[in-house]
Every structure is written in structure tokens, then in C-alpha cells.
Design an enzyme around this catalytic site. Sequence first.
Site, PDB file in Angstrom:
ATOM      1  N   LYS A 182       0.824  -1.217   0.000  1.00 26.59           N
ATOM      2  CA  LYS A 182       0.000   0.000   0.000  1.00 26.59           C
ATOM      3  C   LYS A 182       0.863   1.276   0.000  1.00 26.59           C
ATOM      4  O   LYS A 182       2.070   1.206   0.164  1.00 26.59           O
ATOM      5  CB  LYS A 182      -0.958  -0.035   1.192  1.00 26.59           C
ATOM      6  CG  LYS A 182      -1.975  -1.196   1.124  1.00 26.59           C
ATOM      7  CD  LYS A 182      -2.829  -1.134  -0.102  1.00 26.59           C
ATOM      8  CE  LYS A 182      -4.000  -2.070  -0.257  1.00 26.59           C
ATOM      9  NZ  LYS A 182      -4.104  -3.365   0.318  1.00 26.59           N
TER      10      LYS A 182
HETATM   11  C1  LIG Z   1      -5.432  -4.296   0.632  1.00 26.97           C
HETATM   12  C2  LIG Z   1      -6.901  -4.105   0.633  1.00 26.97           C
HETATM   13  C3  LIG Z   1      -7.690  -4.444   1.734  1.00 26.97           C
HETATM   14  C4  LIG Z   1      -7.176  -5.242   2.885  1.00 26.97           C
HETATM   15  O1  LIG Z   1      -6.142  -4.643   3.551  1.00 26.97           O
HETATM   16  P1  LIG Z   1      -5.366  -5.483   4.677  1.00 26.97           P
HETATM   17  O2  LIG Z   1      -4.672  -4.407   5.458  1.00 26.97           O
HETATM   18  O3  LIG Z   1      -4.414  -6.395   3.959  1.00 26.97           O
HETATM   19  O4  LIG Z   1      -6.357  -6.226   5.472  1.00 26.97           O
HETATM   20  C5  LIG Z   1      -9.026  -4.097   1.715  1.00 26.97           C
HETATM   21  N1  LIG Z   1      -9.580  -3.485   0.668  1.00 26.97           N
HETATM   22  C6  LIG Z   1      -8.860  -3.169  -0.433  1.00 26.97           C
HETATM   23  C7  LIG Z   1      -9.530  -2.457  -1.553  1.00 26.97           C
HETATM   24  C8  LIG Z   1      -7.495  -3.496  -0.497  1.00 26.97           C
HETATM   25  O5  LIG Z   1      -6.796  -3.223  -1.612  1.00 26.97           O
END
Ligand SMILES: *Cc1c(COP(=O)(O)O)cnc(C)c1O
Length: 375
Positions: A182
Site C-alpha cells: 500500500k
Molecule cells: C489491501 C486491501 C484491503 C485489505 O487490507 P489489509 O490491510 O491487507 O487487510 C481491503 N480493501 C482493499 C480495496 C485493499 O486493496
Amino acid sequence: MKKIDFYRHNIDEDDIAKATEVLRSLFLTTGEWVEEFEKNIAGYTGSRYAVGMNSCTSALHMSLLAWGVGEGDEVITTPMSFVATANAIVHACATPVFVDVERDTGNINTELIESAITDKTKAIIPVHLYGQMCDMKSIRDIANRHKLVIIEDAAHCIEGSRDGYQPGQAGDAACFSFYATKNITSGEGGAIVTDDNEKAETLKSLRLHGMNSTAADRYNKLYRHYDIPMVGWKCNMNNIQAALLIGQLERIDSLLAQREAAYKKYEESFASDDRITIPATLGGGVHARHLFTIQVDPLNRDQVMTNLQDQGIGIAVNFRAIHLMSYYQSVFGYKEGDFPEAERIGASTISIPFYPSISDEDIDTAVEAVLKALP
Ligand SMILES: *Cc1c(COP(=O)(O)O)cnc(C)c1O
């Protein structure tokens, strides 16, 4: 052949020094570093309160619980997202109800939401796909008319805004992810922002067994017995994660400027090739530029992906439509043809290398590889 990574994080020596400071201290779990990060991310996104979590998945799950969503309730969301969005609804024992997306942005089509509302509908989870915010103004209007809760999945969109709203400002809460790929990361991590003080307190309890005091409280103050007024989960952020994130959040706008420049260069490089479609950027706000995705003929997509990997180019698919995953088909009865726009994106999209420090040379190499891979 030179390999181009799909993603690189931007943790620097200062971030490592902060994390090391935590590691050399006594208190590794939720404590004052988490509190500082919570204050900072609430400030950055213009919300009153933030609650640090161990993932966005648990942030979504706990938010649904805090706002009273549970068994027998329906939650409207998009099939064009990571499975975490829908899984969190299932974790809360509620039923995900998908609505198709806009062709050009991939975001939930607000014109289709009202026809999906029933007397069981309790909440809407819009997902700000790839970092571009959904039409929160319309979603807020719909939610007001039908008395629904809005929990934003802002995993891609810390930096974004639209019509004057940042994530969490039109919704009741917004959930962020600090997963490894992210825009800012602690490997794993998440946060919820909200203006509702009472819900923020409930979330702090839900993330830690339902306890009415934290480990830091019991350590820093004189020991007192805790109680469990409700059963919670175990999904608190720790001080090591917070220490890694504090500096990245301070740099987030300059990192976004780098992302914007890389995005523009890709966009210009592909502009004249009609074999490639790039999702629309609407303007009138800030796009958080989480990913760079191209859409190609679905008949060639998987072959193009294989070819790119053979050329050493890192790729991903964000995302195959959730309603076509076998669990969602078998348990909720979804099938091919239900959401044509999400299915079309899911069958044609490829994400190519994209991160703030990607060099112009690497972008050129990736563009050449894509053009070579296309039949
Ligand atoms: C990465 C992601 C999540 C989940 O995030 P985590 O921190 O890995 O639980 C949820 N929604 C979207 C759109 C994502 O890209």
C-alpha cells in the site's frame, strides 16, 4: 535481463531508526507511538478520531460491528475490490449485496445502489478503487434517505479527496490499509477514522478483547482490574508498526507527487495505443494514485501477463470480480453475467510496476515490454 519490481516500499533510515527506538524500549505493543500515529492520521485526513488496527480487513470488520451490523443484515458493496471488502461483511455475519461499477472508473455505480436496497439493508461499503474516490456526495444522500451506515474502504486512498470530502468525512468511518504494497506500509497494519467519539471508544475496546483498559494503561498507571463488558477481537496496532508509519505519513504528499509524475509518464506513453485502456481520472479532487492499471482484450490478458513476467516485469491483477469467486457463487448464488462492468474489468486488467521511486528508464522499459507483449 533487468527485472522491474511490481512494487517497492519507501521505508527510509529515519523510519528504521524510529522502529529501532521502539525495539530498544520496553513497550512493543499498543502505546504512545500508536497514539501519536492515530493523532497524525486523523489530522491528515481531517477526521476527529483514529483507531490503529492490525489490518484494513479487521478495520472493516470492527467498524461493521461497532455500527451494529450483524446477522440478517445486508451490506451493499462493489464486486470490483480485493476480497477483503466482502470477506469483512461475511466476518460480521452479514450478507454482501453487490452492485455493478462505473465502466470508466471501476468505482461503485451510485445510480444502481437504490435498486439494491431492501428492508434488510444496513450499510454501504464504497471502495475508492485505485485511489480515486467514489461519488461520496451521492452515496451520502442515498444513505440519509434510507438511514444507512457508510463505512468507506479507503485501503487505496489515504491521500484522496472529491467534492471537498476526504475519506471518512462523508462516510461514518473510513478504513485504511498499511499492507506491504500500500501507499504507506508497516508490512501489515490498518486504521479507522471517524468523527464519532463514542464509536472510536467502542472500536478501541473491540480491537482488544472488549477490554475496558489497555495494556499501556495497566503498565503506565497503577494496576487496576479490567472488565469485559462485551467480547471483542484481537486486532490492535502495535508501537513497532506505528513507528514505521509516522515518518511515511509526514512524507506522504511528496511521495504522492512522485506517484503522480510516474502515472502521467505511463499515461502519455500509452495514450496513442488503442489496444490499451486506462481507467479515467475524473479531476475535481485528489487521486491517491495507488496503482497503475491497463485494460487489454480479455482474450489476450493472461497471455500478456505471462509474456510480461517472462520479460522480467512484475505484474498483478487488481482485481478479479469478487462475485465470481467460488465461495461467493456457491453461498450467495452469484454467477457470471450478474455484474458485466466489474467482470469486464476483472477479465481485462493488469497492474504494472508502479511506486514513487520508479525511474523514467524503468517506466520506458515496462512500456516497451507491454507493447511487445500485446498481439
Ligand atoms: C489491501 C486491501 C484491503 C485489505 O487490507 P489489509 O490491510 O491487507 O487487510 C481491503 N480493501 C482493499 C480495496 C485493499 O486493496
